[in-house]
Scaffold this active site. Structure first.
Site, PDB file in Angstrom:
ATOM      1  N   GLY A  62       0.804  -1.231   0.000  1.00 26.60           N
ATOM      2  CA  GLY A  62       0.000   0.000   0.000  1.00 26.60           C
ATOM      3  C   GLY A  62       0.827   1.266   0.000  1.00 26.60           C
ATOM      4  O   GLY A  62       0.310   2.348  -0.272  1.00 26.60           O
ATOM      5  N   GLY A  71       3.622   1.480  -1.939  1.00 26.81           N
ATOM      6  CA  GLY A  71       4.346   1.517  -3.212  1.00 26.81           C
ATOM      7  C   GLY A  71       3.644   2.436  -4.206  1.00 26.81           C
ATOM      8  O   GLY A  71       2.631   3.073  -3.883  1.00 26.81           O
ATOM      9  N   VAL A 106       1.847   1.821  -6.971  1.00 21.83           N
ATOM     10  CA  VAL A 106       0.468   1.476  -7.330  1.00 21.83           C
ATOM     11  C   VAL A 106      -0.451   1.653  -6.118  1.00 21.83           C
ATOM     12  O   VAL A 106      -1.550   2.198  -6.228  1.00 21.83           O
ATOM     13  CB  VAL A 106       0.389   0.035  -7.897  1.00 21.83           C
ATOM     14  N   GLY A 107       0.026   1.226  -4.947  1.00 21.38           N
ATOM     15  CA  GLY A 107      -0.779   1.359  -3.728  1.00 21.38           C
ATOM     16  C   GLY A 107      -1.151   2.807  -3.446  1.00 21.38           C
ATOM     17  O   GLY A 107      -2.303   3.124  -3.131  1.00 21.38           O
ATOM     18  N   TYR A 120      12.292 -13.097 -11.093  1.00 21.13           N
ATOM     19  CA  TYR A 120      11.038 -12.354 -10.913  1.00 21.13           C
ATOM     20  C   TYR A 120       9.925 -13.000 -11.741  1.00 21.13           C
ATOM     21  O   TYR A 120       8.804 -13.204 -11.265  1.00 21.13           O
ATOM     22  CB  TYR A 120      11.283 -10.911 -11.362  1.00 21.13           C
ATOM     23  N   LYS A 162       6.340 -14.764 -10.406  1.00 19.80           N
ATOM     24  CA  LYS A 162       5.030 -14.215 -10.785  1.00 19.80           C
ATOM     25  C   LYS A 162       4.218 -15.240 -11.587  1.00 19.80           C
ATOM     26  O   LYS A 162       2.999 -15.292 -11.484  1.00 19.80           O
ATOM     27  CB  LYS A 162       5.213 -12.931 -11.593  1.00 19.80           C
ATOM     28  N   PRO A 188      -0.055  -5.874 -15.746  1.00 20.06           N
ATOM     29  CA  PRO A 188       0.250  -4.564 -16.313  1.00 20.06           C
ATOM     30  C   PRO A 188       1.543  -4.594 -17.121  1.00 20.06           C
ATOM     31  O   PRO A 188       2.429  -5.408 -16.859  1.00 20.06           O
ATOM     32  CB  PRO A 188       0.426  -3.686 -15.073  1.00 20.06           C
ATOM     33  N   HIS A 200      12.999   1.415 -12.073  1.00 21.09           N
ATOM     34  CA  HIS A 200      12.577   1.111 -13.444  1.00 21.09           C
ATOM     35  C   HIS A 200      13.077   2.215 -14.377  1.00 21.09           C
ATOM     36  O   HIS A 200      13.472   3.294 -13.938  1.00 21.09           O
ATOM     37  CB  HIS A 200      11.048   1.006 -13.521  1.00 21.09           C
TER      38      HIS A 200
HETATM   39  P1  NDP Z   1       6.851  -0.570  -5.365  1.00 30.02           P
HETATM   40  O1  NDP Z   1       8.253  -1.084  -5.469  1.00 30.02           O
HETATM   41  O2  NDP Z   1       6.590   0.858  -5.596  1.00 30.02           O
HETATM   42  O3  NDP Z   1       6.274  -0.966  -3.933  1.00 30.02           O
HETATM   43  C1  NDP Z   1       6.457  -2.230  -3.401  1.00 30.02           C
HETATM   44  C2  NDP Z   1       5.543  -2.376  -2.222  1.00 30.02           C
HETATM   45  O4  NDP Z   1       5.696  -3.701  -1.709  1.00 30.02           O
HETATM   46  C3  NDP Z   1       5.863  -1.398  -1.087  1.00 30.02           C
HETATM   47  O5  NDP Z   1       4.674  -0.988  -0.473  1.00 30.02           O
HETATM   48  C4  NDP Z   1       6.681  -2.268  -0.135  1.00 30.02           C
HETATM   49  O6  NDP Z   1       6.594  -1.853   1.224  1.00 30.02           O
HETATM   50  C5  NDP Z   1       5.979  -3.602  -0.316  1.00 30.02           C
HETATM   51  N1  NDP Z   1       6.824  -4.727   0.081  1.00 30.02           N
HETATM   52  C6  NDP Z   1       7.958  -5.162  -0.530  1.00 30.02           C
HETATM   53  N2  NDP Z   1       8.469  -6.207   0.146  1.00 30.02           N
HETATM   54  C7  NDP Z   1       7.629  -6.439   1.199  1.00 30.02           C
HETATM   55  C8  NDP Z   1       7.627  -7.371   2.261  1.00 30.02           C
HETATM   56  N3  NDP Z   1       8.584  -8.293   2.397  1.00 30.02           N
HETATM   57  N4  NDP Z   1       6.628  -7.299   3.173  1.00 30.02           N
HETATM   58  C9  NDP Z   1       5.648  -6.375   3.053  1.00 30.02           C
HETATM   59  N5  NDP Z   1       5.589  -5.478   2.069  1.00 30.02           N
HETATM   60  C10 NDP Z   1       6.581  -5.493   1.146  1.00 30.02           C
HETATM   61  O7  NDP Z   1       5.973  -1.483  -6.346  1.00 30.02           O
HETATM   62  P2  NDP Z   1       4.900  -1.017  -7.430  1.00 30.02           P
HETATM   63  O8  NDP Z   1       3.826  -0.270  -6.762  1.00 30.02           O
HETATM   64  O9  NDP Z   1       5.653  -0.423  -8.574  1.00 30.02           O
HETATM   65  O10 NDP Z   1       4.361  -2.426  -7.950  1.00 30.02           O
HETATM   66  C11 NDP Z   1       3.119  -2.971  -7.500  1.00 30.02           C
HETATM   67  C12 NDP Z   1       2.922  -4.306  -8.179  1.00 30.02           C
HETATM   68  O11 NDP Z   1       2.914  -4.134  -9.597  1.00 30.02           O
HETATM   69  C13 NDP Z   1       4.007  -5.344  -7.877  1.00 30.02           C
HETATM   70  O12 NDP Z   1       3.408  -6.582  -7.637  1.00 30.02           O
HETATM   71  C14 NDP Z   1       4.837  -5.374  -9.147  1.00 30.02           C
HETATM   72  O13 NDP Z   1       5.428  -6.642  -9.339  1.00 30.02           O
HETATM   73  C15 NDP Z   1       3.810  -5.066 -10.202  1.00 30.02           C
HETATM   74  N6  NDP Z   1       4.334  -4.453 -11.417  1.00 30.02           N
HETATM   75  C16 NDP Z   1       5.021  -3.268 -11.347  1.00 30.02           C
HETATM   76  C17 NDP Z   1       5.497  -2.673 -12.500  1.00 30.02           C
HETATM   77  C18 NDP Z   1       6.233  -1.380 -12.474  1.00 30.02           C
HETATM   78  O14 NDP Z   1       6.669  -0.917 -13.555  1.00 30.02           O
HETATM   79  N7  NDP Z   1       6.431  -0.726 -11.311  1.00 30.02           N
HETATM   80  C19 NDP Z   1       5.278  -3.292 -13.829  1.00 30.02           C
HETATM   81  C20 NDP Z   1       4.528  -4.518 -13.785  1.00 30.02           C
HETATM   82  C21 NDP Z   1       4.082  -5.063 -12.616  1.00 30.02           C
HETATM   83  P3  NDP Z   1       7.588  -0.689   1.800  1.00 30.02           P
HETATM   84  O15 NDP Z   1       7.139   0.600   1.187  1.00 30.02           O
HETATM   85  O16 NDP Z   1       7.364  -0.728   3.249  1.00 30.02           O
HETATM   86  O17 NDP Z   1       8.975  -1.088   1.377  1.00 30.02           O
END
Ligand code: NDP
Length: 315
Positions: free
Chosen positions: A8, A10, A12-13, A135, A139, A162, A178
């Site tokens: 949440g 990240g 997307v969150g 990765y 997935k 996506p 990225h």
């Molecule tokens: P981000 O890297 O921005 O955020 C990752 C999130 O995952 C953060 O909230 C992080 O928490 C959390 N996280 C990572 N490891 C853990 C863990 N061990 N326990 C709990 N929480 C964890 O990711 P995006 O928002 O970019 O991506 C969202 C989804 O979209 C992912 O599943 C990704 O694989 C997928 N995706 C992303 C793309 C992109 O271009 N970004 C492209 C295609 C798919 P914290 O903030 O506390 O570290």
């Protein structure tokens, strides 16, 4: 309705949070970060979910990064994502969460597919590109897991796929980010020297989706399209660009000179082409076609946000 959003904090969150706030959504959202719960820790995850009453899940948390992070950390990305996904799914199953969104990526598709554009039936057709094998296989297993929960227990776990995402709240790290956030940050820092570098040949083709558009699609599938069969859905618009075209767009938006750009061709290009089809998404949600953010507007909004928030961005 209680909806838990892993990842949440990240990109997307945070975009989902913005859309929810704009729409004054009356559901209760619980946006989790790794400081709330380490999703790689099975005991902690099962304990955490046990005393909550979540109805739906949006599972975004993942160990994720750009091409160069994938190349150098294949085993770490495989291992942590397998653990996260297994623990989250087990917790959902044990706690009666029967509907949710699970996030894959178009990067997991075959490196040498039988046709372009690739569709939802082709995820497992042949091996992914070696640069992101760890990765990609983690997935791909998430798709297998969701499919079997759906067929064995009648759940509605939707795997969304996506293309490359970009937008506000991205991770602007200069090494592990990225392509778009990484190069935007690099250009920003080198503007005072007026010399800019891009990695690779610039020739690979890529599709990009603005993270806020993806957030809207996720919420639509979860909350509005209740009768949708629980199958994977590719999420992208109709645009595709070479890396070079995107670099030029960025230089224009950042008001920087193309003459001062050089290409470091010793860096890997990754996969040259991984075009996927949005036919299924358009069939399910025809109205979306007119709501996509075009690349120029998305890049400009991202850059404006990046500049305004530079001291607080993730980098
Ligand atoms: P981000 O890297 O921005 O955020 C990752 C999130 O995952 C953060 O909230 C992080 O928490 C959390 N996280 C990572 N490891 C853990 C863990 N061990 N326990 C709990 N929480 C964890 O990711 P995006 O928002 O970019 O991506 C969202 C989804 O979209 C992912 O599943 C990704 O694989 C997928 N995706 C992303 C793309 C992109 O271009 N970004 C492209 C295609 C798919 P914290 O903030 O506390 O570290």
């Amino acid at each position: 309705m209680h909806i838990v959003v892993t990842g949440g904090t990240g990109m997307v969150g945070r975009n989902i949070k913005d859309v929810v706030l704009e729409h004054k959504d009356e559901n209760n959202y619980h946006f989790l970060s790794s400081s709330d719960i380490d999703l790689t820790n099975r005991d902690a995850v099962l304990k955490f979910f046990n005393d909550k009453n979540y109805d739906y899940i949006i599972h975004l948390a993942a160990n994720v990064g750009g091409l160069y992070k994938n190349i150098s950390q294949n085993i770490e990305m495989f291992s942590s994502n397998i653990k996260i996904n297994e623990n989250v799914l087990e917790a959902c199953h044990l706690n009666g969460i029967k509907r949710g969104i699970f996030c894959l990526s178009s990067c997991i598709y075959p490196a040498n597919p039988s046709k372009f554009p690739m569709d939802e039936t082709m995820i497992h057709e042949s091996p992914p590109h070696p640069s992101n094998e760890g990765y990609a296989y983690s997935k791909r297993m998430l798709e297998v897991q969701c499919r079997h929960y759906n067929t064995s227990y009648g759940y509605n776990y939707y795997c969304v796929i996506p293309v490359n995402l970009y937008g506000k709240y991205d991770y602007f790290n200069l090494k592990n980010g990225h392509f778009i956030p990484m190069i935007m940050h690099r250009f920003y820092l080198s503007r005072k020297y007026d010399v800019f570098t891009a990695y690779g040949s610039g020739k690979p083709l890529r599709q990009f989706l603005y993270a806020k558009d993806f957030a809207t699609i996720i919420l639509g599938i979860l909350l509005e399209y209740k009768d949708l069969p629980a199958e994977p859905i590719i999420c992208c618009n109709d645009e595709e660009f070479t890396i070079k075209e995107v670099v030029y767009k960025l230089l224009d938006i950042m008001d920087l000179s193309k003459e001062k750009l050089s290409w470091l061709t010793n860096y890997s290009d990754g996969c040259m082409k991984k075009t996927v089809s949005n036919k299924k998404l358009m069939y399910i949600c025809p109205g979306l076609k007119y709501d996509f953010t075009d690349m120029d507007s998305g890049l400009k909004e991202t850059y404006d946000w990046f500049k305004q928030n530079y001291n607080n961005i993730r980098k």
